[in-house]
Design an enzyme around this catalytic site. Structure first.
Site, short mmCIF file in Angstrom:
data_model
loop_
_atom_site.label_atom_id
_atom_site.label_comp_id
_atom_site.label_asym_id
_atom_site.label_seq_id
_atom_site.Cartn_x
_atom_site.Cartn_y
_atom_site.Cartn_z
N ASP A 1 0.86 -1.20 0.00
CA ASP A 1 0.00 0.00 0.00
C ASP A 1 0.89 1.24 0.00
O ASP A 1 1.82 1.35 0.81
CB ASP A 1 -0.89 -0.02 1.25
CG ASP A 1 -2.00 1.02 1.20
OD1 ASP A 1 -3.18 0.65 1.25
OD2 ASP A 1 -1.68 2.23 1.13
N ASP B 1 -3.97 2.36 -5.09
CA ASP B 1 -2.65 2.36 -4.46
C ASP B 1 -2.38 1.14 -3.59
O ASP B 1 -1.53 1.19 -2.73
CB ASP B 1 -2.44 3.65 -3.65
CG ASP B 1 -3.05 3.56 -2.27
OD1 ASP B 1 -4.09 2.88 -2.11
OD2 ASP B 1 -2.49 4.15 -1.34
N GLU B 2 -3.13 0.05 -3.80
CA GLU B 2 -2.85 -1.13 -2.98
C GLU B 2 -3.13 -2.42 -3.73
O GLU B 2 -3.95 -2.45 -4.65
CB GLU B 2 -3.68 -1.11 -1.69
CG GLU B 2 -5.15 -1.16 -1.91
CD GLU B 2 -5.93 -1.31 -0.61
OE1 GLU B 2 -5.74 -2.32 0.07
OE2 GLU B 2 -6.72 -0.41 -0.30
P1 TTP Z 1 -5.46 5.14 1.34
O1 TTP Z 1 -4.45 4.08 0.96
O2 TTP Z 1 -6.55 4.75 2.26
O3 TTP Z 1 -4.71 6.36 2.01
P2 TTP Z 1 -3.35 7.04 1.68
O4 TTP Z 1 -2.58 6.29 0.63
O5 TTP Z 1 -3.57 8.48 1.38
O6 TTP Z 1 -2.57 6.98 3.05
P3 TTP Z 1 -1.97 5.72 3.81
O7 TTP Z 1 -2.20 4.53 2.94
O8 TTP Z 1 -0.51 6.03 3.96
O9 TTP Z 1 -2.69 5.67 5.11
O10 TTP Z 1 -6.11 5.75 0.05
C1 TTP Z 1 -5.41 5.89 -1.19
C2 TTP Z 1 -5.82 7.15 -1.90
O11 TTP Z 1 -7.23 7.13 -2.15
C3 TTP Z 1 -5.57 8.42 -1.12
O12 TTP Z 1 -4.27 8.95 -1.31
C4 TTP Z 1 -6.64 9.35 -1.62
C5 TTP Z 1 -7.78 8.43 -2.04
N1 TTP Z 1 -8.86 8.51 -1.01
C6 TTP Z 1 -9.91 9.39 -1.20
O13 TTP Z 1 -9.97 10.08 -2.21
N2 TTP Z 1 -10.90 9.47 -0.26
C7 TTP Z 1 -10.86 8.73 0.89
O14 TTP Z 1 -11.77 8.84 1.73
C8 TTP Z 1 -9.76 7.83 1.09
C9 TTP Z 1 -9.66 6.99 2.35
C10 TTP Z 1 -8.78 7.75 0.12
MG MG Z 2 -2.33 4.19 0.75
#
Ligand code: TTP
Ligand code: MG
Length: 414
Positions: free
Chosen positions: A15, A110-111
């Site tokens: 991720d 992103d995962e």
């Molecule tokens: P995540 O992987 O949940 O979050 P992140 O990558 O920003 O942070 P981390 O993994 O380090 O905790 O989400 C991936 C992307 O998806 C995030 O950068 C932006 C988007 N996203 C939204 O647009 N709205 C949301 O409510 C969430 C949770 C994520």
């Molecule tokens: Mg992330």
């Protein structure tokens, strides 16, 4: 009788850290170390898509209103976001992972989960594979990827969360229970807020307490779901990679305009861009969709949703757009007021198995075109290619600006 051997699986969950923000920081080094929020103007109507770890220290999180974020962290840098760039980087990320194993399941932009069991000869031990993935992601995108390693998907997912930021967390065979026991309930993926509340009211706040609760009591409280909960809490998850339950239900993308939009021409251009975006994600997963939906919200917040079931499951840009355009025309006939939010959704997926039919020629053409479209966009970015319908004068640029201006930028998987 043959002896029964149980193969211990090696699952990685990868991720990216603070994905949208990290993409911005990678191309604007002056932002390194600053609180950065992607989502839109602080005074605007949108929500935070993501916040840098520096901004999270001030209590700024995804889905919070931008106004609140600004109050909590007034000196943060607020960016509108560049969805096309996030999609491009996401594709580079997924291409890196695809070289490690064919058993790969994307969990969103992103995962992803990777099952590397039996691939050790090629990719080394799980921790060696994790190190290599992190190095390649850093080299090719400038981003930090955190990796969780476990004997099943759930453990790997929880471990990648634990590994953040910019780390690796490996939970070996037999260590699952010790790893899970002290964790708060909310670290368990797919445990909804209402289930958490009910468990809290029984005095259960950690995964260990849930694991120790009797199956009978959980069954009588939650029905068949109770047994699954107990198993998960004990670290058991047999779901194969590629057959996860998250991301299976729908793929959608929606955006809020800064000012309500009445022009059907502009609205159609956005629908086209969103159709291409969701259809492309569908193809990446190797699925077809049966249902296409349109969401419209008016200035007064009344919201309508319209869906259509396709005659044949489809995955091309045109099939999705044509269905959504049809829904849009009908909805506009009933109510032509200006629009605040617009969205396209896909649901009811089937695996992408070619169907034998004499009538597929048009579909096949569209599908080949869509596949070529994916390749071009991956290689040269979204701006390299505009289809006839989005490329008419002014709209392509306007559309791109809109995508950047919009808030709540995510293609969220519900
Ligand atoms: P995540 O992987 O949940 O979050 P992140 O990558 O920003 O942070 P981390 O993994 O380090 O905790 O989400 C991936 C992307 O998806 C995030 O950068 C932006 C988007 N996203 C939204 O647009 N709205 C949301 O409510 C969430 C949770 C994520
Ligand atoms: Mg992330």
């Amino acid at each position: 009788m043959l002896p029964l051997t149980v193969v211990v699986r090696h699952i990685l969950h990868v991720d990216l850290d603070a994905f949208f923000v990290a993409v911005e920081v990678a191309r604007r080094p002056e932002l390194v170390g600053l609180p950065v929020v992607v989502g839109g103007d602080p005074g605007g109507r949108g929500v935070v898509a993501t916040a840098s770890y520096e901004a999270r220290k001030y209590g700024v999180f995804s889905a919070m209103s931008l106004k609140t974020a600004q109050r909590l962290c007034p000196h943060a840098v607020f960016l509108r976001g560049d969805y096309a760039e996030y999609e491009r980087v996401s594709k580079v990320f997924h291409h890196i992972l695809a070289d490690f194993t064919p058993l790969l399941e994307s969990g969103g932009l992103d995962e992803a989960y990777l099952d590397i069991t039996g691939c050790e000869g090629l990719v080394g031990t799980p921790s060696e594979a994790a190190a290599r993935i992190r190095a390649l992601v850093r080299e090719q995108t400038g981003l930090a990827a955190s990796v969780g390693i476990g004997t099943n998907r759930m453990i790997a997912k929880i471990a990648s969360d634990k590994a953040k930021p910019d780390g690796v967390c490996e939970v070996g065979e037999g260590e699952e229970a010790a790893f899970l026991t002290p964790m708060p309930l909310r670290s368990m993926p797919f445990l909804g807020a209402s289930t958490e509340k009910r468990l809290n009211s029984l005095g259960i706040t950690t995964i260990g307490q849930l694991a120790a609760f009797s199956d009978g009591a959980l069954n009588s409280l939650f029905g068949p779901h109770g047994a699954v909960l107990a198993q998960r809490a004990r670290g058991i998850d047999h779901t194969p990679v590629g057959e996860g339950h998250e991301g299976r239900k729908s793929i959608s993308r929606e955006g809020t305009f800064n000012e309500d939009v009445a022009s059907s021409q502009k609205l159609r251009a956005v629908l086209r861009a969103y159709s291409e975006s969701v259809a492309s994600q569908l193809r990446e997963k190797g699925w077809r969709t049966r249902t296409v939906s349109l969401k419209l919200r008016f200035g007064d917040f009344t919201t309508i949703s319209r869906s259509v079931t396709l005659k044949r499951p489809a995955n091309s840009n045109d099939a999705v757009y044509e269905a959504v355009e049809d829904l849009f025309e009908k909805a506009r006939e009933q109510d032509g007021r200006a629009i605040r939010l617009i969205g396209v959704g896909l649901s009811n997926f089937v695996e992408d198995v070619k169907q034998l039919s004499l009538e597929t020629s048009v579909d096949e053409k569209q599908e080949k075109l869509s596949a070529a479209f994916d390749k071009m966009r991956t290689k040269y970015g979204v701006r390299s290619l505009q289809t006839g319908r989005t490329a008419f004068r002014g709209i392509a640029d306007e559309d791109d600006r809109l995508l950047e201006r919009q808030t709540g930028l995510s293609s969220q998987i519900h």
